[in-house]
Design a protein around this motif. Structure first.
Motif, PDB file in Angstrom:
ATOM      1  N   ASP A 175       0.839  -1.200   0.000  1.00 27.32           N
ATOM      2  CA  ASP A 175       0.000   0.000   0.000  1.00 27.32           C
ATOM      3  C   ASP A 175       0.875   1.251   0.000  1.00 27.32           C
ATOM      4  OD1 ASP A 175      -2.241  -1.460   0.008  1.00 27.32           O
ATOM      5  OD2 ASP A 175      -2.681  -1.244   2.158  1.00 27.32           O
ATOM      6  N   SER A 176       1.895   1.203   0.859  1.00 24.95           N
ATOM      7  CA  SER A 176       2.762   2.361   0.972  1.00 24.95           C
ATOM      8  C   SER A 176       3.516   2.601  -0.334  1.00 24.95           C
ATOM      9  CB  SER A 176       3.718   2.138   2.140  1.00 24.95           C
ATOM     10  OG  SER A 176       4.929   2.792   1.920  1.00 24.95           O
ATOM     11  N   LYS A 211       4.609   5.538  -5.210  1.00 27.63           N
ATOM     12  CA  LYS A 211       4.823   5.477  -6.661  1.00 27.63           C
ATOM     13  C   LYS A 211       3.863   6.455  -7.354  1.00 27.63           C
ATOM     14  CE  LYS A 211       6.334   3.730 -10.530  1.00 27.63           C
ATOM     15  NZ  LYS A 211       7.596   3.258 -11.021  1.00 27.63           N
ATOM     16  N   GLU A 212       2.643   6.525  -6.833  1.00 29.81           N
ATOM     17  CA  GLU A 212       1.679   7.442  -7.442  1.00 29.81           C
ATOM     18  C   GLU A 212       2.100   8.893  -7.216  1.00 29.81           C
ATOM     19  OE1 GLU A 212      -2.185   4.496  -7.391  1.00 29.81           O
ATOM     20  OE2 GLU A 212      -1.901   5.940  -5.758  1.00 29.81           O
ATOM     21  N   GLN A 213       2.645   9.131  -6.024  1.00 26.64           N
ATOM     22  CA  GLN A 213       3.150  10.474  -5.763  1.00 26.64           C
ATOM     23  C   GLN A 213       4.306  10.781  -6.704  1.00 26.64           C
ATOM     24  OE1 GLN A 213       4.154  10.282  -1.641  1.00 26.64           O
ATOM     25  NE2 GLN A 213       2.048  10.646  -0.970  1.00 26.64           N
ATOM     26  N   GLU A 272      10.913   8.236  -6.631  1.00 33.81           N
ATOM     27  CA  GLU A 272      10.387   6.872  -6.762  1.00 33.81           C
ATOM     28  C   GLU A 272      10.909   6.031  -5.619  1.00 33.81           C
ATOM     29  OE1 GLU A 272      10.436   4.476 -10.044  1.00 33.81           O
ATOM     30  OE2 GLU A 272       9.468   5.897 -11.393  1.00 33.81           O
ATOM     31  N   PRO A 273      10.084   5.135  -5.075  1.00 34.83           N
ATOM     32  CA  PRO A 273      10.617   4.263  -4.032  1.00 34.83           C
ATOM     33  C   PRO A 273      11.660   3.306  -4.600  1.00 34.83           C
ATOM     34  CG  PRO A 273       8.365   3.651  -4.600  1.00 34.83           C
ATOM     35  CD  PRO A 273       8.660   4.905  -5.340  1.00 34.83           C
ATOM     36  N   MET A 329       3.360  -6.985 -11.564  1.00 33.40           N
ATOM     37  CA  MET A 329       4.785  -6.915 -11.849  1.00 33.40           C
ATOM     38  C   MET A 329       5.421  -5.677 -11.265  1.00 33.40           C
ATOM     39  SD  MET A 329       5.263  -8.565 -15.539  1.00 33.40           S
ATOM     40  CE  MET A 329       4.605  -7.175 -16.446  1.00 33.40           C
ATOM     41  N   ARG A 330       6.175  -4.991 -12.066  1.00 35.70           N
ATOM     42  CA  ARG A 330       7.035  -3.966 -11.497  1.00 35.70           C
ATOM     43  C   ARG A 330       6.370  -2.598 -11.415  1.00 35.70           C
ATOM     44  NH1 ARG A 330       8.070  -4.639 -16.795  1.00 35.70           N
ATOM     45  NH2 ARG A 330       8.426  -2.775 -18.035  1.00 35.70           N
ATOM     46  N   LYS A 331       5.080  -2.559 -11.733  1.00 32.21           N
ATOM     47  CA  LYS A 331       4.410  -1.265 -11.829  1.00 32.21           C
ATOM     48  C   LYS A 331       4.665  -0.390 -10.605  1.00 32.21           C
ATOM     49  CE  LYS A 331       0.466  -2.369 -14.032  1.00 32.21           C
ATOM     50  NZ  LYS A 331      -0.954  -2.694 -13.902  1.00 32.21           N
TER      51      LYS A 331
END
Lengths: 546, 202
Positions: free
Chosen positions: A386-387, A392-394, A402-403, A434-436
């Motif tokens: 979730d985090s 990633k969206e941020q 990016e994380p 996957m890696r999204k």
């Protein structure tokens, strides 16, 4: 074989000529001399010199042929050296079946692009020889920051390397029967990844093998991640006592509050806890009714009380409630579950991961406890995921970095990823998307046949030690070119230290003798390669302890 | 003389593209079965292999009679009747297996057959060695199957045994030849094994 000798004798490595075949079925090669037949083995590599390209292929079958079936009725006396030399390779001959894999062209452009997937086949009677060390090196690259040296091809000294960037792009799997070296292979892979620091690892260490010293099957002690990279690995434990007994320096003791357990966490344990469908429905009702504290409440008050309180909302059978109560009571045996956790484990875990600290979560006395393993792994992963999705969206909205790519290692993966639960668990979601969101899995399992087909098809790189169950072999080889040929190879692996590696991170399937791990020499290697971002050391750790 | 003259042994008395017949100058002095001979038909030299040798009466209508009833030794018959050497003749049947044109050896049929009265010479060891550098002549021998009263397996084996004498690596030559034959006779395993038995152990 001596390495230098090998290069000099390259011209003498001729095996035979291509006599037929196709791209899909593979090529037939007539051996020059039947004497060679006992020197070749399934899984080794050959080079085929075509007119314009060189091809690299794998031997997938070996057979004996004769021109005239009459010979089998009246076989010649091959103990006679004259007859043996005249007839071998002429009317009786050995045949190899070769699966072409890569094209190694001679042109300058293709030298830059590297080996290409094979799209054509060599012409008739092209010469076939054993692949040289250079051929393999050209295909697999040299060991460096971006390439993990995993082992050697059969009968060769060349290093087989995995492409790290491709490896962390997708989920990966390590399969094999019990005792075939899955754990060693995993240790090597994890150690190499930790060393390079391209991704951060979270390892759900069911058998307490990856964090600290453990004993190998042959009886000697092998070092694990925390000992090799003390500044880059943190050991979390669910059982402080067990860890301290084993002399492990732990960084964090994980406690999970009952209030952190959600109905989804219970629903994937349906089979383990032996809960009926009705029971699961009830769990959701309980959660709705009592909110976060539902589990604590349900286990602490009497069944009658619960029934009375619930009856305002729905009709429930006492029997169902009792059964559910009995099942959920098993959770009480897990001592890391407390009514309210002193520290937020997920937050600490994320804090470590964000600082590029790799985390090994030991299960201590709960080793082999599927209930504890599935519950904890699923709960923690869901929250971490979730985090990651949020961050990633941020990052996509350009408001944050990016994380760091996260690789989550899970053992006994079929418990999380079998067809009946794969759609519900977070691991199923991670494997599929996957890696999204920069989170991928390293799946370790001895029964890949039980893993959901859809999940298996999404696994990028598969590393398989010996498997002999038909269903498992089929499942591992799903969707690969030349499946039936590789099946032979997979079922002929040695029981130890050999693995068939194929998929995203390698240019072609290859059988490797996995490099040794656990000897003092093997540890020396770690530390020779610096991570891409080497500055995480002291500064970050000070940060962490703030 | 310093240069060794080739041994003249016979003369062509009948010829076609694939073979010729030669009469030997001396009774019973035919080159051995399977040996290599040549005949000069300008501008080429035609090579052939002796595949059959016959000795008989000069006059086909007159058959020889048995004469030795009273003699203790066979030689005595010819000593007492010296004319016999002239009444009989030895003929060889030669299978054409190639030709030499301007020093280049070809292992296929020449453009023209040999002329009648061409001399037939026995090839020297050096010539046999040079000629047998290529084994293409084996297929010409195989193609003659059925023409001669001699089984082709025998001819192949004899010619290889003969040629092998001139090769320093005799065993290697026979193995190479055996492999060549194996490919030519891959569908006739029995025939092949007969030949191999006859050339092994040489």
């Amino acid at each position: 074989m001596n390495k230098n000798m090998h290069y000099e004798e390259q011209e003498d490595l001729r095996l035979g000529i291509v006599t037929g075949g196709s791209l899909t079925r593979g090529l037939d090669v007539k051996l020059d001399n039947t004497d060679l037949i006992e020197d070749v083995s399934v899984g080794t590599y050959v080079t085929i010199a075509g007119e314009r390209h060189h091809f690299l292929g794998m031997i997938t079958d070996i057979s004996l042929e004769m021109v005239d079936p009459m010979l089998s009725i009246n076989p010649p006396d091959l103990s006679n050296p004259f007859l043996s030399r005249v007839l071998n390779g002429t009317i009786i001959y050995g045949k190899l079946h070769i699966l072409p894999q890569l094209t190694l062209s001679g042109s300058a452009a293709s030298l830059l692009e590297g080996p290409q997937q094979v799209k054509t086949i060599p012409s008739h009677f092209a010469m076939v020889r054993q692949a040289s060390e250079q051929d393999i090196a050209r295909a697999f690259g040299e060991e460096d920051e971006k390439h993990i040296y995993i082992g050697n091809p059969l009968d060769m000294e060349t290093k087989v390397c995995l492409d790290v960037s491709r490896l962390i792009e997708r989920s990966n799997g390590i399969f094999g029967k019990s005792g075939t070296g899955k754990t060693f292979l995993t240790r090597i892979l994890l150690a190499e990844m930790v060393q390079r620091g391209n991704a951060v690892n979270l390892i759900f260490d069911m058998h307490n093998e990856y964090g600290w010293m453990s004993t190998s099957e042959s009886g000697y002690e092998v070092k694990a991640l925390k000992q090799l990279f003390p500044s880059r690995v943190a050991v979390f434990t669910l059982d402080e006592q067990s860890s301290s007994r084993r002399g492990v320096s732990t960084d964090f003791v994980v406690e999970i509050g009952y209030d952190e357990i959600e109905p989804e966490d219970i629903s994937i344990l349906q089979e383990t806890l032996n809960i009926t469908d009705k029971g699961i429905e009830l769990v959701y009702e309980l959660h709705e009714h009592y909110g976060k504290k539902w589990l604590d409440r349900f286990l602490s008050q009497s069944v009658q009380e619960t029934q009375e309180e619930l009856e305002q909302r729905i009709e429930v059978h006492r029997g169902t409630l009792q059964a559910l109560r009995r099942s959920l009571s098993q959770l009480k045996r897990l001592h890391f579950l407390v009514s309210e956790a002193r520290q937020n484990s997920v937050a600490s875990l994320l804090a470590y991961l964000n600082r590029k600290m790799n985390v090994v979560l030991e299960f201590g006395r709960y080793r082999d406890n599927i209930l504890a393993y599935v519950l904890v792994a699923n709960m923690l992963t869901r929250r971490i995921h979730d985090s990651y999705v949020r961050r990633k969206e941020q990052a996509m909205g350009e408001s944050a970095d990016e994380p760091v790519p996260l690789i989550i290692t899970i053992e006994e993966a079929h418990k999380f990823l079998n067809s009946s639960v794969a759609s519900q668990t977070i691991f199923g979601t991670i494997a599929r998307e996957m890696r999204k969101y920069n989170v991928t899995l390293l799946v370790i399992d001895q029964r890949p046949g039980s893993i959901d087909e859809e999940v298996m098809s999404q696994i990028g790189t598969k590393m398989s030690c010996l498997l002999d169950n038909e269903k498992d072999i089929d499942s591992v080889l799903t969707g690969i070119h030349g499946k039936s040929d590789l099946k032979v190879v997979l079922s002929r692996l040695e029981t130890k230290q050999q693995a068939l590696i194929f998929g995203h991170a390698v240019p072609m399937p290859i059988v490797v003798r996995v490099k040794t791990y656990g000897t003092p020499d093997s540890y020396e290697h770690y530390g020779s390669i610096t991570p891409t971002r080497a500055k995480l050391e002291t500064e970050d750790i000070d940060d962490l302890w703030g | 003389m310093g240069i060794e003259m080739p041994l003249k042994v016979a003369e062509v008395i009948e010829a076609n593209t694939t073979e010729f017949t030669a009469q030997c100058y001396e009774l019973y002095q035919a080159p051995p079965f399977g040996s290599l001979v040549k005949t000069s038909t300008a501008p080429v030299e035609i090579y052939g292999i002796i595949y059959n040798t016959t000795t008989g009466s000069i006059d086909p209508g007159r058959r020889p009679l048995a004469r030795g009833k009273e003699e203790s030794k066979e030689e005595d018959i010819y000593r007492i009747h010296p004319q016999f050497s002239s009444l009989f003749r030895t003929e060889c049947n030669v299978l054409v297996v190639g030709y030499n044109e301007e020093g280049r050896i070809h292992h296929y049929l020449p453009p023209h057959p040999a002329h009648i009265h061409s001399f037939v010479y026995q090839c020297s060891d050096e010539e046999v060695y040079q000629f047998s550098q290529s084994l293409d002549f084996l297929s010409l021998i195989l193609a003659s199957q059925g023409k001669s009263p001699v089984p082709v397996e025998e001819l192949l084996a004899a010619s290889l045994r003969y040629a092998s004498r001139t090769h320093p690596e005799r065993g290697e030559f026979l193995i190479t030849a055996g492999r060549e034959l194996t490919l030519l006779l891959s569908k006739e395993v029995n025939c092949l094994s007969t030949i191999l038995k006859r050339i092994q152990g040489e």
